[in-house]
Design an enzyme around this catalytic site. Structure first.
Site: not given
Ligand SMILES: NC(=O)c1ccc[n+]([C@@H]2O[C@H](COP(=O)([O-])OP(=O)(O)OC[C@H]3O[C@@H](n4cnc5c(N)ncnc54)[C@H](OP(=O)(O)O)[C@@H]3O)[C@@H](O)[C@H]2O)c1
Length: 214
Positions: A129
């Site tokens: 990741y």
């Molecule tokens: N988790 C952590 O602690 C953390 C920390 C720092 C940064 N981040 C980053 O923060 C960002 C947002 O996080 P979040 O928690 O809001 O993420 P999330 O809820 O998992 O949302 C990710 C979105 O990406 C969409 N997606 C996945 N594959 C796709 C595709 N092929 N085409 C179009 N859309 C697609 C998903 O669509 P679906 O709804 O259809 O599944 C989902 O709506 C991410 O980039 C993550 O890496 C996360």
């Protein structure tokens, strides 16, 4: 500005849409990959566009047409394997940068992750990741786009506090998703944040104050 949110059905994405939906200076479109997600946004008064990050650069450029800024807050999530990490978090992200350049859009806000720039702090468990985030950020930094890279710490599902710290190495390691969304909205037209990467955690200063002083 007309803003296209990529990952609009995600947790940060939904906060961004709700903050931009009735914004005085911005209009927003929600990029999602399933019809039922599009229908949900349509009913809520937000224009949805259907596209998949596994599609082509031309398809992505087509849905970007008419936008002034792109927000990338998509991600493959924790329940898929490293193949999807490569296809979404790395190649999907890079395709959207190429598509933005192709569509003549210069403003691009990327949600990356804290320490993506620093290999020495990557945990073995989620190293792929971090590799994806690292190289997506590097390609964005070498692009022609007016990017802002936001690198939040661990994301929390709790109400935003409205108080953050940027580029600090304190004890705080996390931040509510709602606050990350507020920072996205705040940096959109903040030219002082162009071509910069900013790490974010909860802190003591208002989002507006922090953004002004980047
Ligand atoms: N988790 C952590 O602690 C953390 C920390 C720092 C940064 N981040 C980053 O923060 C960002 C947002 O996080 P979040 O928690 O809001 O993420 P999330 O809820 O998992 O949302 C990710 C979105 O990406 C969409 N997606 C996945 N594959 C796709 C595709 N092929 N085409 C179009 N859309 C697609 C998903 O669509 P679906 O709804 O259809 O599944 C989902 O709506 C991410 O980039 C993550 O890496 C996360």
């Amino acid at each position: 500005m007309n803003i296209l949110v990529i990952g609009a059905n995600g947790q940060i994405g939904k906060h961004v849409i709700s903050q931009l939906k009735d914004h005085k200076e911005h209009a927003v479109r929600a990029m999602v990959r399933k019809q039922e997600q599009a229908d949900a946004f349509d009913g809520a008064g937000v224009e949805p566009v259907l596209a998949d990050l596994e599609g082509t650069v031309s398809e992505l450029a087509e849905v970007m047409k008419g936008s002034d800024a792109i927000v990338f807050t998509a991600g493959s999530g924790g329940s898929t394997g490293s193949d999807k990490t490569l296809l979404i978090d790395l190649d999907g992200a890079v395709k959207t940068m190429e598509a933005a350049e192709q569509a003549g859009i210069s403003r691009y806000v990327m949600v990356s992750a804290m320490h993506a720039e620093d290999r020495s702090s990557w945990s073995d468990k989620i190293k792929p990741y971090y590799v994806a985030k690292h190289y997506a950020d590097r390609l964005l930094e070498s692009s022609s786009l007016n990017y802002t890279i936001l690198r939040p710490g661990g994301l929390l599902n709790e109400p935003g506090r409205g108080k953050i710290a940027a580029n600090t190495e304190g004890n705080e390691k996390s931040i509510p998703r709602e606050d990350v969304a507020s920072v996205i909205v705040a940096v959109l037209d903040a030219e002082n944040t162009y071509r910069k990467a900013i790490s974010l955690v909860s802190g003591e200063q208002s989002i507006q104050e922090v953004v002004q002083n980047i």
